[in-house]
Scaffold this active site. Structure first.
Site, PDB file in Angstrom:
ATOM      1  N   ASP A 109       0.861  -1.174   0.000  1.00  0.00           N
ATOM      2  CA  ASP A 109       0.000   0.000   0.000  1.00  0.00           C
ATOM      3  C   ASP A 109       0.903   1.230   0.000  1.00  0.00           C
ATOM      4  O   ASP A 109       1.828   1.325   0.805  1.00  0.00           O
ATOM      5  CB  ASP A 109      -0.885  -0.014   1.258  1.00  0.00           C
ATOM      6  N   ASP A 216      -2.999   4.683  -2.462  1.00  0.00           N
ATOM      7  CA  ASP A 216      -4.087   5.240  -1.678  1.00  0.00           C
ATOM      8  C   ASP A 216      -4.485   6.635  -2.182  1.00  0.00           C
ATOM      9  O   ASP A 216      -3.612   7.492  -2.377  1.00  0.00           O
ATOM     10  CB  ASP A 216      -3.603   5.343  -0.222  1.00  0.00           C
ATOM     11  N   GLU A 272      -6.115   4.004  -6.260  1.00  0.00           N
ATOM     12  CA  GLU A 272      -7.427   4.168  -5.621  1.00  0.00           C
ATOM     13  C   GLU A 272      -7.902   5.597  -5.880  1.00  0.00           C
ATOM     14  O   GLU A 272      -7.200   6.549  -5.545  1.00  0.00           O
ATOM     15  CB  GLU A 272      -7.334   3.922  -4.116  1.00  0.00           C
ATOM     16  N   HIS A 343     -11.265  -2.952   2.889  1.00  0.00           N
ATOM     17  CA  HIS A 343     -11.306  -2.589   4.311  1.00  0.00           C
ATOM     18  C   HIS A 343     -12.139  -1.336   4.575  1.00  0.00           C
ATOM     19  O   HIS A 343     -12.272  -0.937   5.726  1.00  0.00           O
ATOM     20  CB  HIS A 343      -9.874  -2.390   4.807  1.00  0.00           C
ATOM     21  N   ASP A 344     -12.644  -0.694   3.529  1.00  0.00           N
ATOM     22  CA  ASP A 344     -13.471   0.503   3.701  1.00  0.00           C
ATOM     23  C   ASP A 344     -14.947   0.250   3.420  1.00  0.00           C
ATOM     24  O   ASP A 344     -15.764   1.171   3.540  1.00  0.00           O
ATOM     25  CB  ASP A 344     -13.014   1.612   2.733  1.00  0.00           C
TER      26      ASP A 344
HETATM   27  O1  ISL Z   1     -14.743   4.994   1.560  1.00  0.00           O
HETATM   28  C1  ISL Z   1     -14.663   6.189   1.798  1.00  0.00           C
HETATM   29  C2  ISL Z   1     -15.676   7.181   1.320  1.00  0.00           C
HETATM   30  O2  ISL Z   1     -16.559   7.490   2.418  1.00  0.00           O
HETATM   31  C3  ISL Z   1     -13.679   6.707   2.729  1.00  0.00           C
HETATM   32  O3  ISL Z   1     -13.982   6.092   3.943  1.00  0.00           O
HETATM   33  C4  ISL Z   1     -12.226   6.383   2.432  1.00  0.00           C
HETATM   34  O4  ISL Z   1     -11.507   7.118   3.336  1.00  0.00           O
HETATM   35  C5  ISL Z   1     -11.768   6.685   1.039  1.00  0.00           C
HETATM   36  O5  ISL Z   1     -12.291   5.676   0.268  1.00  0.00           O
HETATM   37  C6  ISL Z   1     -10.244   6.688   0.904  1.00  0.00           C
HETATM   38  O6  ISL Z   1      -9.701   5.514   1.410  1.00  0.00           O
HETATM   39  C7  ISL Z   1      -8.331   5.372   1.593  1.00  0.00           C
HETATM   40  O7  ISL Z   1      -7.694   6.487   2.201  1.00  0.00           O
HETATM   41  C8  ISL Z   1      -8.029   6.779   3.553  1.00  0.00           C
HETATM   42  C9  ISL Z   1      -8.053   5.558   4.452  1.00  0.00           C
HETATM   43  O8  ISL Z   1      -8.713   5.881   5.636  1.00  0.00           O
HETATM   44  C10 ISL Z   1      -8.741   4.381   3.802  1.00  0.00           C
HETATM   45  O9  ISL Z   1      -8.677   3.252   4.630  1.00  0.00           O
HETATM   46  C11 ISL Z   1      -8.069   4.164   2.486  1.00  0.00           C
HETATM   47  O10 ISL Z   1      -8.501   3.000   1.825  1.00  0.00           O
HETATM   48  C12 ISL Z   1      -7.002   7.767   4.034  1.00  0.00           C
HETATM   49  O11 ISL Z   1      -5.721   7.234   3.862  1.00  0.00           O
END
Ligand code: ISL
Ligand code: CA
Length: 568
Positions: A109, A216, A272, A343-344
């Site tokens: 990541d 990310d 992402e 994980h989100d």
């Molecule tokens: O899914 C989302 C939209 O509400 C958010 O929760 C999410 O933060 C977004 O998708 C970005 O995600 C990534 O970056 C974030 C981290 O908290 C997430 O776990 C990660 O996947 C910040 O680094």
């Protein structure tokens, strides 16, 4: 603007990832080897044969770097070290080696839109005289406002984790931008020294032997002009993350990264990209001029949301099917990542399927059939291959995620009673995905000897890996067969996609076609039996490649039944 470097780029030969399946490990919740209740790298090492059995090609490992763990490791204080919570650099070297021995690649990541506020770069940056003073987004208070007072933030931008996206730093007398938590200050990619430092770090990891990066929120690295945005009604702030996404210099920054790090190395790179568009995704992944193998787009995972992710509606199948068509066709020569979970995201079987004991298994399998027969690279999130479900969250104390807790506290500050917020939190919280992996039906689901950092789902005695490995009809073995099918069948990897019956709310039917090869996917996405309408391709006598049920009447699909048949 296309840079010279970009236009000189030639088609990549290194596209092995078009036939690959990726497995995501969220280390905190995967397996705890040292008994502190938190998953770790040694725990992963204990389960590599499980991944081999499933047959995945790549592991994407969520962050294990040094971190104060404000956002479970997405707040990194040292990119070139491992947090003691998870292990050591020796452990990660061992993981790389042992995965490679099994023919599995490792994707790290890459979290470089922001660092932790405890990263040395940020600590240095707080001094306006330091060489790193411009490494983050520092801005003075809004004109005419006393710094540090309410409303003095430089713009009305809201953080993805609630409240203003600006934090006042008394030491520096200025605000810094944090799109996520206040412990995650955004790096200033406009500064070439920042880019060089990131690229050097990426090359350092490649030299250690990793095979690529999951990047990310990478489409947030180029920011728009720092001015107020339209207010999200009733909040006083602008919470529309897509306004901050895909800024004007994205192709410059990713093009530089491609040339400095990724080019010619047979890697997999996935960006992402919350809020990105189909057109942008196609351009980032164009085989000639694009910079990335594939992107994670967010359109389909927003289809059941109201004002935000904590306002959740029933899964809209017709809208989803329309969205699949849009992306399958529209990505063109580019490439899709295929995912329901990570994980989100809440668990797909609870969100899109039917997680009642009667239909949990069938619906988990059929969701898998639907995803894994699309064109693109499928991602399996730990536990998805078992049909793990959402957790029955009830009280504030059940949650751990900063996004959920901040949202609750913020809503309560604005006057909402907790009871009004908690049901939405339970359905939408990222903690649904983060409960410990259910290895067996024993104590703590075999995840840890100790009480884990987030409670185990009470259904672990019915839903767990040990039982499913023994049962050839389990969700696990269905996933294993789907992965095998992707490896074996070029038509599944690359075939053109056509959706049939686009307006049917209970049936998901599509074909994939490559030259003379054609497969038909039939799926019932409801909890009632459905008779197939007339006019579908004749399939009664065809070879069945994979099915969730014994086939009785070929023209009737049982609740959540799905079949993949070879038409040609
Ligand atoms: O899914 C989302 C939209 O509400 C958010 O929760 C999410 O933060 C977004 O998708 C970005 O995600 C990534 O970056 C974030 C981290 O908290 C997430 O776990 C990660 O996947 C910040 O680094
Ligand atoms: Ca541990």
């Amino acid at each position: 603007m296309t840079s010279i470097v970009q236009s000189a780029r030639t088609a990549r030969p290194d596209d092995w990832w078009r036939s690959a399946v990726v497995y995501q490990i969220y280390p905190r919740s995967f397996a705890d080897a040292n008994g502190d209740g938190i998953g770790d790298i040694k725990g992963i090492l204990d389960h590599l044969d499980y991944l081999s059995m499933l047959g995945v090609d790549v592991v994407w490992l969520s962050p294990v770097y040094s971190s104060p763990q404000d956002d479970n490791g997405y707040d990194i204080s040292d990119y070139e070290d491992i947090d003691p919570l998870f292990g050591t650099l020796d452990d990660i070297d061992k993981l790389i080696e042992e995965l490679h021995d099994r023919g599995i690649k490792l994707v790290m990541d890459l979290v470089v839109n922001h660092t932790s506020d405890e990263h040395a770069w940020f600590e240095e940056s707080r001094d306006p005289e330091s060489p790193k003073s411009d490494w983050y987004w520092w801005r003075p208070a809004r004109e005419g406002h006393e710094p540090g007072t309410p409303g003095a933030e430089p713009t009305n931008w809201g953080s993805a984790f609630s409240g203003p996206a600006w934090q006042y730093d008394a030491a520096r007398g200025e605000y810094f931008l944090h799109i996520f938590s206040r412990k995650q200050p955004d790096l200033n990619w406009e500064n070439p020294a920042v880019r060089t430092a990131v690229f050097d770090m990426m090359n350092w990891w490649l030299e250690r032997g990793v095979d690529g990066f999951r990047m990310d929120v990478i489409n947030l690295i180029s920011k728009p002009e720092v001015v107020d945005g339209p207010e999200t009604p009733g909040t006083g702030l602008c919470y529309d993350l897509s306004l901050l996404a895909d800024g004007p210099r994205m192709h410059d920054f990713l093009g530089e990264m491609y040339d400095a790090v990724l080019k010619g190395k047979n890697l997999i790179s996935v960006g992402e990209m919350p809020g990105t568009t189909l057109e942008k995704a196609a351009s980032y992944t164009d085989p000639v001029t694009g910079e990335l193998s594939m992107v994670f787009q967010f359109e389909h995972v927003g289809l059941d949301h109201g004002a935000n992710r904590f306002e959740v509606f029933d899964w809209p199948w017709v809208a989803y099917k329309k969205n699949v068509v849009r992306w399958q066709d529209g990505i063109g020569k580019g490439w899709n990542s295929l995912y329901f979970e990570n994980h989100d995201q809440p668990r797909s079987v609870s969100r899109m399927g039917d997680d009642s004991p009667q239909f949990r298994e069938a619906s988990a399998k059929t969701l898998a059939t639907i995803l894994h027969t699309q064109r693109g690279t499928p991602y399996v999130y730990q536990g998805e291959e078992l049909g793990m479900t959402n957790y029955p969250f009830e009280a504030e104390g059940d949650f751990r995620d900063i996004e959920s807790l901040n949202y609750l506290h913020h809503a309560m500050q604005l006057g909402a009673p907790a009871e009004a917020v908690l049901p939405g939190l339970a359905r939408g919280s990222r903690d649904n995905a983060r409960t410990p992996m259910q290895w067996d039906g024993g104590v703590n689901a075999g995840f840890s000897e100790t009480g884990p950092w987030l409670a185990v789902n009470p259904n672990a005695s019915e839903v767990n890996a040990v039982d499913q490995i023994k049962d050839p009809e389990s969700v696990f073995h269905h996933y294993r067969r789907l992965i095998q099918l992707r490896h074996d069948e070029p038509v599944v990897q690359l075939g053109d996609f056509e959706m049939l019956l686009p307006d049917d709310e209970r049936l998901y039917v599509c074909t994939r076609t490559l030259g003379d090869e054609q497969v038909l996917v039939l799926a019932n996405v409801s909890s009632e039996a459905v008779r197939l309408p007339l006019g579908l391709p004749d399939h009664g006598a065809c070879e069945v490649l994979l099915a969730t049920h014994e086939i009785g009447d070929v023209d009737v699909l049982a609740p959540w039944e799905s079949r993949i048949v070879r038409l040609s």
